[in-house]
Design a protein around this motif. Structure first.
Motif, short mmCIF file in Angstrom:
data_model
loop_
_atom_site.label_atom_id
_atom_site.label_comp_id
_atom_site.label_asym_id
_atom_site.label_seq_id
_atom_site.Cartn_x
_atom_site.Cartn_y
_atom_site.Cartn_z
N ASP A 7 34.84 36.82 39.78
CA ASP A 7 35.18 35.77 40.74
C ASP A 7 36.40 34.96 40.30
O ASP A 7 36.51 34.54 39.15
CB ASP A 7 33.97 34.85 40.91
CG ASP A 7 34.16 33.89 42.06
OD1 ASP A 7 33.68 34.20 43.15
OD2 ASP A 7 34.81 32.85 41.87
N GLN A 8 37.29 34.72 41.25
CA GLN A 8 38.53 34.00 40.98
C GLN A 8 38.26 32.55 40.55
O GLN A 8 38.87 32.04 39.62
CB GLN A 8 39.39 34.03 42.26
CG GLN A 8 40.72 33.33 42.16
CD GLN A 8 41.67 34.04 41.21
OE1 GLN A 8 41.53 35.24 40.97
NE2 GLN A 8 42.61 33.31 40.65
N VAL A 9 37.32 31.89 41.25
CA VAL A 9 37.05 30.48 40.93
C VAL A 9 36.45 30.35 39.53
O VAL A 9 36.83 29.48 38.76
CB VAL A 9 36.11 29.85 41.99
CG1 VAL A 9 35.76 28.43 41.61
CG2 VAL A 9 36.75 29.88 43.36
N LEU A 10 35.54 31.26 39.18
CA LEU A 10 34.96 31.22 37.84
C LEU A 10 36.04 31.49 36.78
O LEU A 10 36.03 30.90 35.71
CB LEU A 10 33.85 32.27 37.70
CG LEU A 10 32.45 31.83 38.09
CD1 LEU A 10 31.46 32.94 37.82
CD2 LEU A 10 32.04 30.58 37.32
N GLU A 63 39.19 30.71 37.04
CA GLU A 63 39.97 29.48 36.90
C GLU A 63 39.18 28.41 36.15
O GLU A 63 39.75 27.62 35.39
CB GLU A 63 40.40 28.97 38.28
CG GLU A 63 41.52 29.81 38.86
CD GLU A 63 41.91 29.40 40.27
OE1 GLU A 63 41.22 28.55 40.87
OE2 GLU A 63 42.92 29.94 40.77
N THR A 64 37.85 28.41 36.37
CA THR A 64 37.01 27.47 35.63
C THR A 64 37.14 27.74 34.13
O THR A 64 37.30 26.81 33.34
CB THR A 64 35.54 27.62 36.06
OG1 THR A 64 35.46 27.40 37.47
CG2 THR A 64 34.64 26.63 35.35
N CYS A 65 37.10 29.00 33.74
CA CYS A 65 37.27 29.36 32.33
C CYS A 65 38.61 28.87 31.81
O CYS A 65 38.70 28.30 30.72
CB CYS A 65 37.18 30.87 32.13
SG CYS A 65 35.52 31.51 32.23
N PHE A 72 31.67 35.16 30.41
CA PHE A 72 32.10 35.31 31.80
C PHE A 72 32.22 36.78 32.23
O PHE A 72 31.46 37.23 33.09
CB PHE A 72 33.43 34.56 32.01
CG PHE A 72 34.11 34.86 33.32
CD1 PHE A 72 33.39 34.87 34.50
CD2 PHE A 72 35.47 35.13 33.35
CE1 PHE A 72 34.03 35.15 35.71
CE2 PHE A 72 36.10 35.41 34.55
CZ PHE A 72 35.37 35.42 35.72
#
Lengths: 259, 281
Positions: A147-150, A152-154, A168
């Motif tokens: 997932d892209q959002v995850l 970016e969260t990382c 992740f």
């Protein structure tokens, strides 16, 4: 709660029990040489597989399968992660991987016998050569779909390198990786049997071929039955592993279905 | 600007202590420009943006949909490289995600790790900072308490409601102990009552922690209710249309603040700005 569990068990066991009974009764007076009475097969099963043959044949088979399957899992996942993460690498490797996957691993047995002999390493190599593909390709797909959002969260929370992989990339790909591992396991069992039929002194496949060649049909059938139980037990253990490893995934999915 | 108190060593005149009330720019955006280029077309998302956010300020950024708000936020957070111009956080130019910044994303369901419990989600960024376990546990517990979720630490995020999930994401940002917290339309997907509660939670956290907050939203009322200052963005290519100081005193309350005449005035001014943005004026 207990009542419900018992009912579930009953439902699951009902059909196998019925099939077994029907087969038992139908075959009771069988005079067909190739389809002997089930009672005779069971007698052989008892004598062979619950006796010395368990250690002489089942355990060697299990050892080969375990070795081959674990190597396939580890190398499939280890190769699949970088291929899934880096698109340029994927573009270079994908056609080659598709080509190798398309070769039936059984076709390599003659070559491997010539080059590696009749020993365990040949059989383990065959198992690896067959079961690595679904694991590798599913790992690639799973990693690619992160997932892209995850992601970016990382990045924003300083989760990089090995931590990113561990917390992740691998868990997010794990449902797909495990699908590949399940396919790989059944392919591994098939290849274990075939490689033993080609060339082996022990193992389930070799035992079945031995009984066939000496026209001991009841014994042969008991070997087939043993193989069924062998595969069933392994897939049962795999299901337990899957439930443990993906409990979060199934929990989330069940909740989504309800709502 | 700003007064300062300086203690000097009597004999040598050397500064030994300098207290200053001068406000420092925590985030400064200087002629930021972002162009997305592909083979087929060239889209200028951000035209030319310059603004500063002072330390400890609560700044809201509003703009019509498609105003490049998310692009701006990603440039601030070091997730996107500007085409031209620069972003500085705490005096340093942003080339990668700055350590002193925490980000809360709009899609709470996709920004929490579903294979980790609430507590593990909040704890993970701290583990990577090599903070000892005891201190980590204390920080995580305090962060969960600050968003009133100390009772669900062992649950998985997907077992919680949307509003609670977003509070977990906020707790993670709080536990990270940032100087700047950036939030991208964080309450866009929750129901009205939950939204009001979360807004008050933000005000409370801001006054407790002394953070610099940058809050991106498309909701004018929310921006005026929360911010000390509202920046109104134009449609893309984005520029700043208006910079409104919200002079409504703290503490604010959902019941009273929203019916004050000053609230209505400011709201009208921001609304007019947005309307102008939509028509391209």
């Amino acid at each position: 709660m207990i009542l419900r569990a018992l009912r579930k068990l009953f439902v699951e066991l009902a059909l196998p029990a019925i099939l077994f009974t029907v087969l038992y009764l139908l075959s009771a007076n069988s005079t067909n040489f190739y389809f002997p009475a089930l009672s005779g097969v069971l007698k052989q099963f008892n004598a062979l597989w619950l006796g010395p043959r368990f250690f002489a044949d089942v355990l060697p088979s299990l050892e080969r399968l375990t070795a081959g399957y674990l190597i396939a899992c580890i190398s499939g996942i280890a190769l699949g992660i970088p291929i899934g993460m880096y698109a340029p690498l994927r573009r270079i490797l994908e056609p080659v991987l598709e080509f190798f996957r398309a070769i039936p691993p059984v076709a390599m047995i003659p070559l491997l016998i010539v080059s590696m002999g009749f020993g365990n390493s040949m059989k383990i190599t065959i198992i690896v050569a067959g079961s690595i593909w679904p694991i590798l390709l599913n790992t690639v797909e799973g990693v690619k779909a992160a997932d892209q959002v995850l992601s970016e969260t990382c990045q924003t929370y300083g989760i990089r390198g090995m931590a990113r992989l561990r917390h992740f990339i691998i868990p997010s790909a794990s449902p797909q990786i495990i699908v590949g591992m399940r396919l790989g396991l059944s392919i591994g069992i098939v290849l274990m049997v075939i490689s033993e039929m080609f060339a082996a002194l022990d193992g389930l496949g070799s035992a079945i071929i031995y009984f066939q060649r000496s026209y001991e049909i009841s014994q042969m059938w008991s070997g087939v039955l043993m193989l069924g139980i062998f595969g069933f037990s392994l897939s049962f253990i795999f299901r337990l592993f899957e439930k443990w490893a993906l409990h979060w995934y199934y929990g989330m999915r069940d909740l989504e279905r309800k709502s | 600007m700003g007064a300062s108190l300086v203690l000097r060593n009597a004999r040598f005149g050397k500064e030994i202590l300098k207290l200053t009330t001068q406000k420092n720019a925590m985030v400064s955006v200087d002629h930021l420009n972002k162009v997305y280029e592909s083979k087929e077309r060239r889209v200028e998302a951000i035209g030319d943006l310059s603004f500063e956010v002072n330390q400890g300020d609560f700044t809201c950024i509003v703009g019509p949909s498609g105003a490049g708000k998310t692009t701006l936020l990603k440039c601030l957070a070091g997730l996107l490289k500007p085409t031209a111009g620069s972003v500085r956080v705490n005096g340093r130019e942003v080339t990668e995600p700055p350590e002193e910044m925490a980000v809360v994303f709009q899609e709470y369901g996709r920004s929490l790790f579903p294979w980790k419990t609430v507590r593990e989600n909040v704890e993970l960024p701290l583990r990577e900072r090599n903070i000892p376990k005891v201190e980590r546990d204390r920080t995580v517990a305090a962060a969960l308490k600050s968003v009133e979720l100390d009772h669900v630490g062992d649950s998985y995020p997907w077992q919680l409601s949307g509003g609670m999930q977003q509070r977990v994401a906020i707790a993670r940002a709080v536990a990270y102990q940032p100087k700047v917290m950036v939030l991208d339309e964080p309450f866009a997907a929750v129901d009205a009552q939950t939204r009001a509660d979360l807004e008050d939670l933000m005000l409370h956290l801001w006054s407790e922690l002394g953070l610099t907050l940058i809050f991106v939203t498309h909701d004018i009322d929310e921006a005026v209710y929360l911010g000390q200052r509202v920046l109104v963005l134009s449609a893309s290519p984005t520029r700043i249309l208006d910079d409104v100081v919200i002079d409504i005193p703290s503490p604010r309350s959902q019941a009273k603040t929203r019916i004050e005449s000053r609230f209505a005035e400011l709201r009208t001014r921001v609304y007019a700005g947005i309307q102008r943005a939509k028509t391209g004026g």
